[in-house]
Design a protein around this motif. Structure first.
Motif, PDB file in Angstrom:
ATOM      1  N   LYS A 208       0.841  -1.204   0.000  1.00  7.96           N
ATOM      2  CA  LYS A 208       0.000   0.000   0.000  1.00  7.96           C
ATOM      3  C   LYS A 208       0.881   1.261   0.000  1.00  7.96           C
ATOM      4  CE  LYS A 208      -3.114  -3.159   0.852  1.00  7.96           C
ATOM      5  NZ  LYS A 208      -3.828  -3.813  -0.275  1.00  7.96           N
ATOM      6  N   SER A 209       0.247   2.381  -0.227  1.00  4.54           N
ATOM      7  CA  SER A 209       0.942   3.671  -0.155  1.00  4.54           C
ATOM      8  C   SER A 209       1.412   3.921   1.273  1.00  4.54           C
ATOM      9  CB  SER A 209      -0.004   4.793  -0.593  1.00  4.54           C
ATOM     10  OG  SER A 209       0.416   6.042  -0.096  1.00  4.54           O
ATOM     11  N   SER A 210       2.702   4.168   1.454  1.00  7.42           N
ATOM     12  CA  SER A 210       3.210   4.421   2.803  1.00  7.42           C
ATOM     13  C   SER A 210       2.664   5.734   3.362  1.00  7.42           C
ATOM     14  CB  SER A 210       4.736   4.436   2.807  1.00  7.42           C
ATOM     15  OG  SER A 210       5.243   5.479   1.998  1.00  7.42           O
ATOM     16  N   MET A 211       2.360   6.687   2.490  1.00  7.34           N
ATOM     17  CA  MET A 211       1.733   7.927   2.945  1.00  7.34           C
ATOM     18  C   MET A 211       0.365   7.635   3.544  1.00  7.34           C
ATOM     19  SD  MET A 211      -0.936  10.153   2.150  1.00  7.34           S
ATOM     20  CE  MET A 211      -1.325   9.630   0.479  1.00  7.34           C
ATOM     21  N   THR A 212      -0.404   6.794   2.860  1.00  4.58           N
ATOM     22  CA  THR A 212      -1.737   6.460   3.341  1.00  4.58           C
ATOM     23  C   THR A 212      -1.672   5.704   4.656  1.00  4.58           C
ATOM     24  OG1 THR A 212      -2.516   6.323   1.061  1.00  4.58           O
ATOM     25  CG2 THR A 212      -3.899   5.304   2.731  1.00  4.58           C
ATOM     26  N   LEU A 213      -0.741   4.756   4.766  1.00  9.54           N
ATOM     27  CA  LEU A 213      -0.597   3.983   5.998  1.00  9.54           C
ATOM     28  C   LEU A 213      -0.214   4.881   7.169  1.00  9.54           C
ATOM     29  CD1 LEU A 213       1.322   0.857   4.640  1.00  9.54           C
ATOM     30  CD2 LEU A 213      -1.123   1.022   5.159  1.00  9.54           C
ATOM     31  N   ALA A 214       0.721   5.802   6.939  1.00 11.42           N
ATOM     32  CA  ALA A 214       1.148   6.709   8.004  1.00 11.42           C
ATOM     33  C   ALA A 214       0.006   7.624   8.435  1.00 11.42           C
ATOM     34  CB  ALA A 214       2.344   7.539   7.545  1.00 11.42           C
ATOM     35  N   THR A 215      -0.749   8.114   7.454  1.00 14.23           N
ATOM     36  CA  THR A 215      -1.897   8.972   7.758  1.00 14.23           C
ATOM     37  C   THR A 215      -2.909   8.219   8.605  1.00 14.23           C
ATOM     38  OG1 THR A 215      -1.653  10.243   5.710  1.00 14.23           O
ATOM     39  CG2 THR A 215      -3.837  10.248   6.741  1.00 14.23           C
ATOM     40  N   GLY A 216      -3.211   6.994   8.196  1.00 18.69           N
ATOM     41  CA  GLY A 216      -4.213   6.207   8.897  1.00 18.69           C
ATOM     42  C   GLY A 216      -3.783   5.796  10.290  1.00 18.69           C
ATOM     43  N   LYS A 217      -2.532   5.381  10.439  1.00 21.71           N
ATOM     44  CA  LYS A 217      -2.059   4.960  11.765  1.00 21.71           C
ATOM     45  C   LYS A 217      -2.083   6.130  12.735  1.00 21.71           C
ATOM     46  CE  LYS A 217       1.832   2.959  14.281  1.00 21.71           C
ATOM     47  NZ  LYS A 217       3.074   2.172  14.250  1.00 21.71           N
ATOM     48  N   ARG A 218      -1.583   7.269  12.292  1.00 25.21           N
ATOM     49  CA  ARG A 218      -1.574   8.456  13.152  1.00 25.21           C
ATOM     50  C   ARG A 218      -3.001   8.848  13.551  1.00 25.21           C
ATOM     51  NH1 ARG A 218       1.216  11.214  10.044  1.00 25.21           N
ATOM     52  NH2 ARG A 218      -0.454  12.239   8.892  1.00 25.21           N
ATOM     53  N   ALA A 219      -3.908   8.827  12.604  1.00 23.94           N
ATOM     54  CA  ALA A 219      -5.287   9.231  12.871  1.00 23.94           C
ATOM     55  C   ALA A 219      -5.994   8.250  13.790  1.00 23.94           C
ATOM     56  CB  ALA A 219      -6.061   9.370  11.554  1.00 23.94           C
ATOM     57  N   TYR A 220      -5.720   6.961  13.616  1.00 24.22           N
ATOM     58  CA  TYR A 220      -6.386   5.946  14.446  1.00 24.22           C
ATOM     59  C   TYR A 220      -6.080   6.171  15.921  1.00 24.22           C
ATOM     60  CZ  TYR A 220      -7.679   1.601  16.650  1.00 24.22           C
ATOM     61  OH  TYR A 220      -8.237   0.687  17.503  1.00 24.22           O
ATOM     62  N   TYR A 232     -14.949  12.777  15.077  1.00 21.04           N
ATOM     63  CA  TYR A 232     -15.475  12.952  13.722  1.00 21.04           C
ATOM     64  C   TYR A 232     -14.950  14.229  13.079  1.00 21.04           C
ATOM     65  CZ  TYR A 232     -18.547   8.965  13.160  1.00 21.04           C
ATOM     66  OH  TYR A 232     -19.027   7.693  12.979  1.00 21.04           O
ATOM     67  N   ASP A 233     -14.844  15.305  13.861  1.00 16.74           N
ATOM     68  CA  ASP A 233     -14.287  16.543  13.320  1.00 16.74           C
ATOM     69  C   ASP A 233     -12.837  16.323  12.874  1.00 16.74           C
ATOM     70  OD1 ASP A 233     -16.620  17.912  13.751  1.00 16.74           O
ATOM     71  OD2 ASP A 233     -15.958  18.862  15.620  1.00 16.74           O
ATOM     72  N   TYR A 234     -12.081  15.663  13.724  1.00 20.68           N
ATOM     73  CA  TYR A 234     -10.670  15.403  13.420  1.00 20.68           C
ATOM     74  C   TYR A 234     -10.539  14.488  12.207  1.00 20.68           C
ATOM     75  CZ  TYR A 234      -6.122  13.107  13.790  1.00 20.68           C
ATOM     76  OH  TYR A 234      -4.892  12.569  13.505  1.00 20.68           O
ATOM     77  N   ALA A 235     -11.282  13.385  12.202  1.00 19.83           N
ATOM     78  CA  ALA A 235     -11.175  12.424  11.107  1.00 19.83           C
ATOM     79  C   ALA A 235     -11.647  13.020   9.784  1.00 19.83           C
ATOM     80  CB  ALA A 235     -11.987  11.162  11.427  1.00 19.83           C
ATOM     81  N   SER A 236     -12.624  13.891   9.841  1.00 18.72           N
ATOM     82  CA  SER A 236     -13.087  14.553   8.616  1.00 18.72           C
ATOM     83  C   SER A 236     -11.999  15.441   8.029  1.00 18.72           C
ATOM     84  CB  SER A 236     -14.341  15.382   8.907  1.00 18.72           C
ATOM     85  OG  SER A 236     -15.424  14.553   9.291  1.00 18.72           O
ATOM     86  N   VAL A 238      -8.783  15.045   8.496  1.00 17.69           N
ATOM     87  CA  VAL A 238      -7.756  14.135   7.973  1.00 17.69           C
ATOM     88  C   VAL A 238      -8.161  13.624   6.597  1.00 17.69           C
ATOM     89  CG1 VAL A 238      -6.631  11.893   8.296  1.00 17.69           C
ATOM     90  CG2 VAL A 238      -6.898  13.442  10.244  1.00 17.69           C
ATOM     91  N   MET A 239      -9.453  13.284   6.453  1.00 14.56           N
ATOM     92  CA  MET A 239      -9.947  12.747   5.184  1.00 14.56           C
ATOM     93  C   MET A 239      -9.821  13.784   4.061  1.00 14.56           C
ATOM     94  SD  MET A 239     -11.295   9.711   4.614  1.00 14.56           S
ATOM     95  CE  MET A 239     -12.267   8.803   3.425  1.00 14.56           C
ATOM     96  N   VAL A 240     -10.109  15.032   4.378  1.00 16.09           N
ATOM     97  CA  VAL A 240      -9.995  16.091   3.382  1.00 16.09           C
ATOM     98  C   VAL A 240      -8.548  16.214   2.904  1.00 16.09           C
ATOM     99  CG1 VAL A 240     -10.133  18.581   3.002  1.00 16.09           C
ATOM    100  CG2 VAL A 240     -11.994  17.395   4.174  1.00 16.09           C
ATOM    101  N   ASP A 241      -7.621  16.269   3.856  1.00 12.06           N
ATOM    102  CA  ASP A 241      -6.200  16.364   3.490  1.00 12.06           C
ATOM    103  C   ASP A 241      -5.753  15.139   2.700  1.00 12.06           C
ATOM    104  OD1 ASP A 241      -5.945  18.816   4.699  1.00 12.06           O
ATOM    105  OD2 ASP A 241      -5.136  18.034   6.583  1.00 12.06           O
TER     106      ASP A 241
END
Length: 266
Positions: A208-220, A232-236, A238-241
């Motif tokens: 997978k994209s390492s950028m995507t994995l890093a984004t997801g792990k940090r957000a989780y 939800y505000d935070y995750a939204s 993150v999703m936009v970025d």
């Protein structure tokens, strides 16, 4: 054995870094030297673009026996009875555990032996865990008058309260099968297949994209400490970025065009 021998590092061509605890004589205890090696290894891997996934394994019958109690006992000889030394070691250990969580690369524990006390904490701190069916887990501090308070932090973030409290209050050994039932590990495999199962999972994630994995792990890990509205505000946000990232654009186009994406990790 030199300090560099107690933690082995092997990076393969697919971006999977295997870190192997190798202080077999001391049952891979989290000595000061081992904690220093682990902390440095995770920090370096987190910034190495060649590393996509980290596997944490161990040589010998024990995955990790927790803190080095001989070192801890020697610390009592200090003038303050060991208080400053104990605080230093606990801070080092907490730093390693948080370093695993904060590392942008996914970390998979490959457990083929016993993991006790801070060794169980080490498994619980990893993002994923594969266990051989012969592996066992415990937080046995109550047997020696020392509640596993720091392992409790990681354990309680992996399993439900009553399961965590049972392990902490009894100190009993937990089988690999039971560890999977309560969510401490993801999968159980035969001892001779555990590395294969772990590496198959690691390669799937590494594709997978390492950028995507890093984004997801940090957000989780960030959102789970928030209230529901804040999460939800935070995750939204993150999703936009994430949607504006190059790999997200490429991934969506590849999906629409029915082709394999070409990740730029950006």
């Amino acid at each position: 054995m030199t300090t560099s021998d107690i933690l082995l590092r092997v990076l393969d061509g697919t971006g999977i870094l295997r870190l192997t605890l190798n202080d077999v004589r001391r049952r891979n205890a989290l000595s000061e030297a081992m904690l220093a090696e682990l902390g440095a290894a995770f920090a370096a891997a987190g910034t190495d673009p060649n590393v996509r996934v980290i596997v944490l394994a161990a040589n010998g019958p024990a995955f990790c026996a927790g803190h080095d109690l001989k070192e801890m006992t020697a610390g009592r000889l200090n003038g303050d009875g060991g208080k400053a030394y104990f605080a230093h070691v606990m801070a080092m250990c907490a730093g390693v555990m948080q370093g695993i969580v904060n590392c942008p690369k996914p970390v998979i524990a490959e457990v083929t032996g016993i993991a006790t006390a801070a060794g169980c904490q080490l498994v619980a701190s990893c993002d994923l865990a594969i266990a051989a069916d012969t592996a066992q887990f415990s937080t046995p501090g109550v047997h020696i008058g020392l509640f596993c308070s720091t392992p409790m932090v990681a354990l309680s973030r992996n399993v439900a309260d009553k399961h965590a409290m049972e392990m902490l209050l009894t100190g009993d050994l937990t089988s690999a099968a039971r560890a999977a039932e309560i969510g401490l590990v993801n999968r159980v495999a035969a001892p001779d297949a555990s590395q294969t199962v772990t590496m198959e999972l690691a390669r799937k994630i590494a594709s997978k994209s390492s950028m995507t994995l890093a984004t997801g792990k940090r957000a989780y890990y960030a959102q789970r400490e928030m209230s529901l509205p804040d999460a939800y505000d935070y995750a939204s946000a993150v999703m936009v970025d994430n949607m504006l990232a190059q790999d997200a654009e490429e991934g969506i186009e590849a999906f629409i065009e029915k082709r394999a994406p070409q990740w730029q990790d950006a």
